[in-house]
Design a protein around this motif. Structure first.
Motif, PDB file in Angstrom:
ATOM      1  N   VAL A 334       0.812  -1.218   0.000  1.00 41.80           N
ATOM      2  CA  VAL A 334       0.000   0.000   0.000  1.00 41.80           C
ATOM      3  C   VAL A 334       0.846   1.269   0.000  1.00 41.80           C
ATOM      4  CG1 VAL A 334      -1.706   1.333   1.273  1.00 41.80           C
ATOM      5  CG2 VAL A 334      -1.970  -1.139   1.078  1.00 41.80           C
ATOM      6  N   ILE A 335       1.762   1.404   0.941  1.00 44.30           N
ATOM      7  CA  ILE A 335       2.517   2.657   1.064  1.00 44.30           C
ATOM      8  C   ILE A 335       3.236   3.053  -0.223  1.00 44.30           C
ATOM      9  CG2 ILE A 335       4.528   3.702   2.209  1.00 44.30           C
ATOM     10  CD1 ILE A 335       3.519   2.616   4.841  1.00 44.30           C
ATOM     11  N   PRO A 336       3.814   2.109  -0.982  1.00 44.68           N
ATOM     12  CA  PRO A 336       4.466   2.528  -2.234  1.00 44.68           C
ATOM     13  C   PRO A 336       3.513   3.144  -3.267  1.00 44.68           C
ATOM     14  CG  PRO A 336       5.264   0.378  -1.570  1.00 44.68           C
ATOM     15  CD  PRO A 336       4.099   0.696  -0.677  1.00 44.68           C
ATOM     16  N   THR A 337       2.208   2.962  -3.097  1.00 44.87           N
ATOM     17  CA  THR A 337       1.248   3.516  -4.063  1.00 44.87           C
ATOM     18  C   THR A 337       0.694   4.869  -3.640  1.00 44.87           C
ATOM     19  OG1 THR A 337      -0.793   2.571  -3.100  1.00 44.87           O
ATOM     20  CG2 THR A 337       0.526   1.136  -4.544  1.00 44.87           C
ATOM     21  N   LEU A 338       1.075   5.364  -2.458  1.00 49.82           N
ATOM     22  CA  LEU A 338       0.426   6.545  -1.890  1.00 49.82           C
ATOM     23  C   LEU A 338       1.309   7.790  -1.951  1.00 49.82           C
ATOM     24  CD1 LEU A 338      -1.172   5.024   1.353  1.00 49.82           C
ATOM     25  CD2 LEU A 338      -2.302   5.460  -0.842  1.00 49.82           C
ATOM     26  N   THR A 339       0.649   8.929  -2.085  1.00 49.24           N
ATOM     27  CA  THR A 339       1.271  10.235  -1.873  1.00 49.24           C
ATOM     28  C   THR A 339       0.696  10.781  -0.576  1.00 49.24           C
ATOM     29  OG1 THR A 339       1.436  10.648  -4.248  1.00 49.24           O
ATOM     30  CG2 THR A 339       1.603  12.563  -2.776  1.00 49.24           C
ATOM     31  N   PRO A 340       1.496  10.895   0.478  1.00 52.21           N
ATOM     32  CA  PRO A 340       0.916  11.269   1.778  1.00 52.21           C
ATOM     33  C   PRO A 340       0.446  12.713   1.791  1.00 52.21           C
ATOM     34  CG  PRO A 340       3.303  11.166   1.918  1.00 52.21           C
ATOM     35  CD  PRO A 340       2.933  10.631   0.562  1.00 52.21           C
ATOM     36  N   PRO A 341      -0.719  12.983   2.390  1.00 54.04           N
ATOM     37  CA  PRO A 341      -1.122  14.382   2.581  1.00 54.04           C
ATOM     38  C   PRO A 341      -0.206  15.048   3.604  1.00 54.04           C
ATOM     39  CG  PRO A 341      -2.632  12.904   3.712  1.00 54.04           C
ATOM     40  CD  PRO A 341      -1.692  12.040   2.938  1.00 54.04           C
ATOM     41  N   ASP A 342      -0.157  16.367   3.554  1.00 49.38           N
ATOM     42  CA  ASP A 342       0.696  17.108   4.481  1.00 49.38           C
ATOM     43  C   ASP A 342       0.367  16.742   5.924  1.00 49.38           C
ATOM     44  OD1 ASP A 342       1.911  18.373   2.393  1.00 49.38           O
ATOM     45  OD2 ASP A 342       0.707  20.209   2.535  1.00 49.38           O
ATOM     46  N   GLY A 343       1.394  16.399   6.661  1.00 56.54           N
ATOM     47  CA  GLY A 343       1.207  16.132   8.080  1.00 56.54           C
ATOM     48  C   GLY A 343       0.887  14.690   8.422  1.00 56.54           C
ATOM     49  N   LEU A 344       0.787  13.806   7.433  1.00 56.49           N
ATOM     50  CA  LEU A 344       0.449  12.402   7.712  1.00 56.49           C
ATOM     51  C   LEU A 344       1.670  11.519   7.472  1.00 56.49           C
ATOM     52  CD1 LEU A 344      -1.755  10.387   8.540  1.00 56.49           C
ATOM     53  CD2 LEU A 344      -2.309  10.110   6.118  1.00 56.49           C
ATOM     54  N   ASP A 345       2.182  10.911   8.547  1.00 59.87           N
ATOM     55  CA  ASP A 345       3.284   9.953   8.481  1.00 59.87           C
ATOM     56  C   ASP A 345       2.684   8.588   8.189  1.00 59.87           C
ATOM     57  OD1 ASP A 345       5.123   7.911   9.282  1.00 59.87           O
ATOM     58  OD2 ASP A 345       6.230   9.363  10.467  1.00 59.87           O
ATOM     59  N   LEU A 346       2.891   8.083   6.973  1.00 56.76           N
ATOM     60  CA  LEU A 346       2.190   6.860   6.558  1.00 56.76           C
ATOM     61  C   LEU A 346       2.557   5.639   7.403  1.00 56.76           C
ATOM     62  CD1 LEU A 346       2.169   7.263   2.661  1.00 56.76           C
ATOM     63  CD2 LEU A 346       0.274   7.601   4.255  1.00 56.76           C
ATOM     64  N   PRO A 347       3.828   5.346   7.671  1.00 55.72           N
ATOM     65  CA  PRO A 347       4.118   4.186   8.539  1.00 55.72           C
ATOM     66  C   PRO A 347       3.494   4.319   9.929  1.00 55.72           C
ATOM     67  CG  PRO A 347       6.087   4.842   7.338  1.00 55.72           C
ATOM     68  CD  PRO A 347       5.064   5.920   7.102  1.00 55.72           C
TER      69      PRO A 347
END
Length: 470
Positions: A334-347
């Motif tokens: 999942v994480i390799p497919t995402l562009t995180p919104p500002d302020g969101l640490d995906l892990p």
């Protein structure tokens, strides 16, 4: 609906005359400015709570909610003797808390009086319509178009007072005068605002409905998040103990509460941001992170957990092997497919998701989350699989989640799904793992042709179905 009560439970019902504490905004002063389609537990634990808190903070009294139950009279029958009042029982890892909500000022049951629903939407005082009708309530095809072959859509198009949400919205817009309407989807769908706008316009074209209101209406996208399990008799007993009065409409929720809304309104709206909602120009990064991380992992744990005999998601995520599978889905696919919104640490967000799922106070049943897989998989998992395959990677973890759904469908005596008949027919003669994969991968209302024809996905699915079947 009645429920058995503990002998020590207070006999008095929650109502305006039996309020444990006086609300900051007098419910009697609230007028209806919002119509909500789909008056289930999630709405009562989420949008209605935001609306209640915004009214308390702003002092505005024009944002009472007219809640529409699309199917049964259950919610109306629970709320009517309580003057529309109910409580939210918040269960975290610490102390349980309870809050009485008064923002729902009217309940209509669509099957009993469908024209009253259209009248409410068309009312000049209604400025916003919100929806939580689940993915299947939109009656769309796998390509995102309105399903004109759907029997209920066809029945609405014959001229009966509409009972589908797109029919209700289109009829309300056609009848409406005055200020334009904002229609705000709160369901787990990609770009849910533009998606709903397209469906409403397609319905209006098919029905021959016209008017300036269709062009003037706005359809913001939104993303919602809160875990809301089914209420039990034990929950009702605890609510009665905490309130001192009996509440037949209590809903249960986790402490976490999030609402991200595209700032694209046609006119006036509640000050939801004062209650913690995030107003943004672009919901998409938030929405995709939530759908692909939280919702996809929820579905994976539901199917894998149910196959192992776990009753709740919390039990499933405490299984070390299943927790590892969920982490692998998040980190490797999942994480390799995402562009995180500002302020969101995906892990960090991924870990917080698993911590929330492990909350033992929330008995969210695996079978409840497993419902409607044919409409959930495309938005929760299949997009991730497509993106990984296009990048030249093998989405092993995501394929395992889909394989778990396939085995779950094949093993279940009854499948709670809008396409249940088609799914059971497809799997009836599937005598091997490869045959089961072929049968379900061939359901074109679930899987796009790109995935049906992909040999790597077929191989991954067959491997995992074989392992899960053993």
């Amino acid at each position: 609906m009645t429920h058995p009560t503990n002998p020590s439970t207070p006999a008095a019902r929650l109502s305006l005359t039996n309020l444990p504490t006086k609300p900051a905004v007098d419910p009697a002063e609230l007028t209806v400015g919002i119509v909500h389609l789909g008056l289930g537990a999630f709405h009562r634990a989420h949008q209605a709570v935001f609306t209640e808190r915004a009214a308390q903070l702003s002092g505005e009294t024009r944002w009472g909610i007219s809640g529409i139950s699309q199917r049964s009279t259950t919610v109306r029958d629970q709320l009517a003797p309580q003057d529309g009042l109910y409580s939210v029982l918040t269960r975290g890892t610490g102390e349980t808390s309870i809050e009485v909500i008064a923002s729902i000022r009217e309940v209509l049951t669509a099957p009993e009086d469908p024209d009253a629903v259209v009248t409410r939407i068309a009312d000049d005082k209604t400025a916003v319509v919100t929806l939580t009708v689940t993915e299947k309530g939109y009656r769309a095809t796998s390509t995102g178009a309105l399903d004109l072959t759907d029997p209920e859509i066809q029945a609405d198009l014959t001229g009966r007072p509409p009972r589908t949400v797109v029919g209700q919205l289109a009829a309300g817009l056609a009848r409406r005068g005055g200020d334009p309407l904002t229609i705000l989807s709160c369901d787990n769908l990609v770009a849910n605002g533009p998606f709903l706008q397209r469906l409403v316009h397609e319905y209006a074209d098919a029905a021959g409905l016209k008017g300036d209101q269709f062009d003037a209406a706005r359809f913001p996208a939104s993303m919602v998040d809160r875990i809301v399990p089914a209420t039990t008799d034990a929950d009702r007993a605890e609510a009665a103990r905490l309130l001192g009065v009996q509440d037949e409409a209590v809903v249960v929720a986790e402490p976490f509460l999030q609402w991200v809304i595209e700032d694209h309104f046609a006119g006036a709206r509640p000050a939801w941001e004062t209650a913690g909602a995030v107003l943004t120009a672009d919901v998409a990064p938030w929405e995709q992170a939530k759908l692909r991380m939280l919702n996809a992992t929820h579905s994976m744990l539901a199917y894998l957990g149910a196959l192992r005999g776990y009753d709740t998601i919390a039990e499933a995520v405490r299984d070390e092997e299943l927790a590892a599978a969920a982490r692998a889905l998040i980190s490797t696919d999942v994480i390799p497919t995402l562009t995180p919104p500002d302020g969101l640490d995906l892990p960090a967000y991924g870990e917080s998701v698993l911590e929330r799922f492990a909350n033992p106070a929330l008995k969210h049943k695996t079978t409840q989350v497993a419902m409607d897989g044919s409409v959930k998989l495309p938005v929760r998992l299949l997009g991730t699989i497509q993106d990984r395959l296009r990048a030249g990677a093998e989405p092993d973890s995501a394929a395992r989640a889909v394989a778990a759904w396939m085995v779950y469908v094949a093993r279940s005596e009854t499948v709670d799904d809008p396409q249940a008949d088609r799914l059971k027919a497809a799997t009836a003669n599937a005598s091997s793992p490869a045959a089961l994969v072929d049968a379900l991968l061939g359901v074109d209302s679930v899987f796009p042709k790109e995935l049906q024809d992909d040999p790597a996905l077929r191989r991954l699915l067959t491997t995992h179905v074989t392992q899960l079947s053993e």
